[in-house]
Enzyme design. Sequence first.
Site, PDB file in Angstrom:
ATOM      1  CG  HIS A   1      -1.947   1.111   1.128  1.00 48.07           C
ATOM      2  ND1 HIS A   1      -1.664   2.410   1.480  1.00 48.07           N
ATOM      3  CD2 HIS A   1      -3.218   1.114   0.679  1.00 48.07           C
ATOM      4  CE1 HIS A   1      -2.729   3.162   1.253  1.00 48.07           C
ATOM      5  NE2 HIS A   1      -3.687   2.405   0.765  1.00 48.07           N
TER       6      HIS A   1
ATOM      7  N   GLY B   1      -7.116   8.687  -0.935  1.00 51.41           N
ATOM      8  CA  GLY B   1      -7.450   9.605   0.155  1.00 51.41           C
ATOM      9  C   GLY B   1      -7.671  11.028  -0.307  1.00 51.41           C
TER      10      GLY B   1
ATOM     11  CD  GLU C   1      -5.241   1.045  -3.533  1.00 55.95           C
ATOM     12  OE1 GLU C   1      -6.437   0.854  -3.299  1.00 55.95           O
ATOM     13  OE2 GLU C   1      -4.430   1.413  -2.656  1.00 55.95           O
TER      14      GLU C   1
HETATM   15  C1  PEP Z   1      -6.684   3.182  -0.105  1.00 54.69           C
HETATM   16  O1  PEP Z   1      -6.169   3.721   0.870  1.00 54.69           O
HETATM   17  O2  PEP Z   1      -6.197   2.146  -0.604  1.00 54.69           O
HETATM   18  C2  PEP Z   1      -7.879   3.770  -0.682  1.00 54.69           C
HETATM   19  C3  PEP Z   1      -8.308   3.295  -1.825  1.00 54.69           C
HETATM   20  O3  PEP Z   1      -8.450   4.762   0.048  1.00 54.69           O
HETATM   21  P1  PEP Z   1      -9.630   5.748  -0.426  1.00 54.69           P
HETATM   22  O4  PEP Z   1     -10.688   4.914  -1.093  1.00 54.69           O
HETATM   23  O5  PEP Z   1     -10.104   6.398   0.818  1.00 54.69           O
HETATM   24  O6  PEP Z   1      -8.991   6.717  -1.389  1.00 54.69           O
END
Ligand code: PEP
Length: 268
Positions: A97, A175, A169
């Site tokens: 992550h 965030g 991601e």
């Molecule tokens: C994450 O932290 O992997 C994430 C997807 O968070 P958010 O959906 O809050 O952006």
Amino acid sequence: MRRLVAGTGWKMNIGAADAARYATDLLRRLAKLDCTAIDMFVLPPFTSLHAAAAAFGESPVATGGQNMHWEESGGWTGEISAPMLVEAGCRYVELAHSERLQHFGETYELVRRKVDLALRSSLTPIICLGETALEKREGRADEVLAAQLLAALAGQPDARVPDVILAYEPRWAIGTAQAASPEYVAARHRALRDILRQHRGPDAAERTRLIYGGSVDPENGKDIISIADVDGLFVGRAAWKAEGFAKIIELVVAAAQGKSASLTAATA
Ligand code: PEP
């Protein structure tokens, strides 16, 4: 056809008592929905894992860790091992992550070692990949994704690749106020599948699940999950209440029906 996925990571939120309440609430909301065609997971903090696994029980909602160490045991104060996750009822583990890369100095070399141990421990690794805002501006997103993907899977035989879930991601979309646009997500997922095909062969490219995370919510999630190369939604904030995750799951269930109908039409 790849099974679609709906997942949420709770980060450092939702303690043990709230985890049990969340599970009860979510299962009540899912009672009328046929979720058999999709996979679902929640990733609680370590101290909530036992409570969450007990509350989800034999339901189709699986649990997973948000991280693990690359060794099975030893002098690693403060760390959690793969066998401990398995003992706590986990079926999944999230690796790489962006917050772990950014704040804890993790590298994809360490991620590679964790992926290896996770697979040997029968945990499904959810491997996060994503470019920074700067790398995006420099037009290097696909190059960065290729380097991360190949490093994380180095040493794994091609046949093992579909046992992982790859979570695209983009680091600039986590965030924040806005998810990546559906066009941007489609282009990156297409690139990821091409990288898999080129380096790991057609079977790995066809069978490996690529899920998207980064500011997904019940509004933008519908367009993102309908993209052909997107096999699931990975959600943070919008799923920290059971009601929010239930809405995301509904979208993924509907998309699974739509994708399977279009596949049937295409092969008829
Ligand atoms: C994450 O932290 O992997 C994430 C997807 O968070 P958010 O959906 O809050 O952006």
